[in-house]
Scaffold this active site. Structure first.
Site, PDB file in Angstrom:
ATOM      1  N   HIS A  80      16.637  25.488   9.812  1.00 14.31           N
ATOM      2  CA  HIS A  80      16.950  25.531  11.241  1.00 14.31           C
ATOM      3  C   HIS A  80      17.217  26.980  11.624  1.00 14.31           C
ATOM      4  O   HIS A  80      18.222  27.557  11.217  1.00 14.31           O
ATOM      5  CB  HIS A  80      18.177  24.647  11.484  1.00 14.31           C
ATOM      6  CG  HIS A  80      18.614  24.570  12.908  1.00 14.31           C
ATOM      7  ND1 HIS A  80      19.748  23.886  13.292  1.00 14.31           N
ATOM      8  CD2 HIS A  80      18.104  25.101  14.051  1.00 14.31           C
ATOM      9  CE1 HIS A  80      19.901  23.986  14.591  1.00 14.31           C
ATOM     10  NE2 HIS A  80      18.927  24.724  15.074  1.00 14.31           N
ATOM     11  N   MET A  90      21.373  31.990  10.944  1.00 14.97           N
ATOM     12  CA  MET A  90      21.915  32.494  12.206  1.00 14.97           C
ATOM     13  C   MET A  90      21.870  34.015  12.223  1.00 14.97           C
ATOM     14  O   MET A  90      22.047  34.651  11.182  1.00 14.97           O
ATOM     15  CB  MET A  90      23.367  32.034  12.373  1.00 14.97           C
ATOM     16  CG  MET A  90      23.575  30.546  12.247  1.00 14.97           C
ATOM     17  SD  MET A  90      25.329  30.124  12.380  1.00 14.97           S
ATOM     18  CE  MET A  90      25.275  28.379  12.025  1.00 14.97           C
ATOM     19  N   MET A  96      18.453  29.457  14.022  1.00 16.94           N
ATOM     20  CA  MET A  96      19.262  29.716  15.214  1.00 16.94           C
ATOM     21  C   MET A  96      19.216  31.215  15.486  1.00 16.94           C
ATOM     22  O   MET A  96      20.220  31.925  15.374  1.00 16.94           O
ATOM     23  CB  MET A  96      20.703  29.254  14.986  1.00 16.94           C
ATOM     24  CG  MET A  96      20.861  27.792  14.671  1.00 16.94           C
ATOM     25  SD  MET A  96      22.618  27.352  14.566  1.00 16.94           S
ATOM     26  CE  MET A  96      22.511  25.706  13.894  1.00 16.94           C
ATOM     27  N   SER A 143      24.178  19.544   5.491  1.00 15.52           N
ATOM     28  CA  SER A 143      24.030  20.924   5.925  1.00 15.52           C
ATOM     29  C   SER A 143      24.773  21.867   4.987  1.00 15.52           C
ATOM     30  O   SER A 143      26.003  21.798   4.856  1.00 15.52           O
ATOM     31  CB  SER A 143      24.561  21.091   7.349  1.00 15.52           C
ATOM     32  OG  SER A 143      24.560  22.454   7.712  1.00 15.52           O
ATOM     33  N   ASP A 203      20.904  26.366   7.797  1.00 13.71           N
ATOM     34  CA  ASP A 203      21.036  27.038   9.088  1.00 13.71           C
ATOM     35  C   ASP A 203      20.998  28.551   8.902  1.00 13.71           C
ATOM     36  O   ASP A 203      21.867  29.118   8.229  1.00 13.71           O
ATOM     37  CB  ASP A 203      22.354  26.655   9.753  1.00 13.71           C
ATOM     38  CG  ASP A 203      22.385  25.203  10.187  1.00 13.71           C
ATOM     39  OD1 ASP A 203      21.467  24.782  10.910  1.00 13.71           O
ATOM     40  OD2 ASP A 203      23.327  24.487   9.800  1.00 13.71           O
ATOM     41  N   MET A 216      20.999  18.932  19.219  1.00 14.82           N
ATOM     42  CA  MET A 216      22.290  19.514  18.858  1.00 14.82           C
ATOM     43  C   MET A 216      23.407  18.684  19.493  1.00 14.82           C
ATOM     44  O   MET A 216      23.490  18.577  20.721  1.00 14.82           O
ATOM     45  CB  MET A 216      22.381  20.962  19.312  1.00 14.82           C
ATOM     46  CG  MET A 216      21.400  21.914  18.622  1.00 14.82           C
ATOM     47  SD  MET A 216      21.578  21.940  16.826  1.00 14.82           S
ATOM     48  CE  MET A 216      23.295  22.452  16.648  1.00 14.82           C
ATOM     49  N   HIS A 231      19.628  20.739   4.637  1.00 12.98           N
ATOM     50  CA  HIS A 231      19.539  21.426   5.920  1.00 12.98           C
ATOM     51  C   HIS A 231      20.130  22.829   5.781  1.00 12.98           C
ATOM     52  O   HIS A 231      21.274  22.997   5.344  1.00 12.98           O
ATOM     53  CB  HIS A 231      20.316  20.630   6.977  1.00 12.98           C
ATOM     54  CG  HIS A 231      20.119  21.105   8.374  1.00 12.98           C
ATOM     55  ND1 HIS A 231      19.006  20.786   9.120  1.00 12.98           N
ATOM     56  CD2 HIS A 231      20.895  21.883   9.174  1.00 12.98           C
ATOM     57  CE1 HIS A 231      19.108  21.328  10.325  1.00 12.98           C
ATOM     58  NE2 HIS A 231      20.243  22.017  10.379  1.00 12.98           N
ATOM     59  N   ASP A 254      22.158  16.928  14.830  1.00 15.95           N
ATOM     60  CA  ASP A 254      22.863  17.951  14.054  1.00 15.95           C
ATOM     61  C   ASP A 254      24.187  18.309  14.719  1.00 15.95           C
ATOM     62  O   ASP A 254      24.207  18.861  15.816  1.00 15.95           O
ATOM     63  CB  ASP A 254      21.972  19.194  13.959  1.00 15.95           C
ATOM     64  CG  ASP A 254      22.583  20.303  13.123  1.00 15.95           C
ATOM     65  OD1 ASP A 254      23.690  20.125  12.584  1.00 15.95           O
ATOM     66  OD2 ASP A 254      21.937  21.370  13.011  1.00 15.95           O
TER      67      ASP A 254
END
Length: 232
Positions: free
Chosen positions: A73, A44, A75, A15, A42, A144, A40, A182
């Site tokens: 991903h 947000m 979020m 990540s 993320d 998660m 990966h 994750d």
């Protein structure tokens, strides 16, 4: 009717949330020849989770230097409004949260039409059974194992049971969706997670806080290869 679970060689997806943001090009390039299968990413928004990471321009920059597929991903609230931009920025797979999508089936179809792997993430409090009616429409389920929004959190032990329940649900539905885990993944829970049914392991702080992230990934790959060889 249940069929035998399909097993793949487990994948590693470090990540980049835990990487050095001041040197993302260097961090991405040094993973090029590593044991990482995916990267990966993320994204947000400070609304769905209490943190802001990076957005589309940074994702584009990562993609320019990445050799592995980008596992993105989201979020974020209202992820359907950003799917095209995320795909155009280089995403190979896009995962949205069950909790953020009142029309989840529609969002999954949108992702598939963009040519991306369609994933659904489940927060720690969300049970696996909520996916029963869309099990055949999803390509990946991200479990998660920490509360989303921050790196460096401790692994929630109940995740092992949840992964096993999810594997049973997917098998019963005839779904070949991958199970991704994750949060808080390390050398201690890696093999139990795979034995429970995990196919993709997302490791952030454990990898990037190590003296040599590439060597750490190689060690994790050796563990996974040993388990998979013994099982086959």
């Amino acid at each position: 009717m249940s069929t035998s679970p399909r097993r793949i060689t487990p994948l590693l997806a470090p990540s980049l949330l835990a990487a050095d943001f001041a040197n993302l090009q260097a961090e991405t390039e040094r993973l090029a020849g590593s044991a990482a299968d995916w990267l990966h990413c993320d994204i947000m928004d400070g609304r769905f989770v209490p943190n802001i990471s990076f957005g589309i321009p940074v994702l584009q920059a990562i993609h320019r230097h990445a050799k592995q597929p980008l596992d993105v991903h989201l979020m974020i609230e209202e992820p359907q409004n950003y799917l095209q931009a995320v795909r155009d920025a280089g995403a190979a797979g896009i995962t949205v949260h069950y909790e953020a999508c009142p029309h989840l089936h529609r969002v999954l179809q949108q992702i598939k039409k963009l040519g991306c792997r369609a994933g659904v993430a489940l927060n720690p409090h969300t049970p696996a059974w909520v996916l029963q009616d869309i099990a055949q429409d999803v390509d990946l389920v991200c479990v998660m194992s920490v509360n989303p929004g921050f790196g460096g959190q401790s692994f929630i032990p109940h995740t092992l049971q949840k992964v096993a329940e999810l594997k049973e649900l997917l098998t019963d539905a005839g779904s070949e969706a991958l199970i991704e885990v994750d949060g808080g993944v390390n050398e201690q829970n890696l093999l139990p997670l795979v034995e429970a049914g995990a196919d993709v392991l997302v490791a952030g702080s454990f990898v990037f806080n190590a003296p040599d992230p590439v060597a750490t990934l190689a060690e994790l790959r050796a563990q996974l290869n040993g388990l998979f060889s013994a099982a086959n």
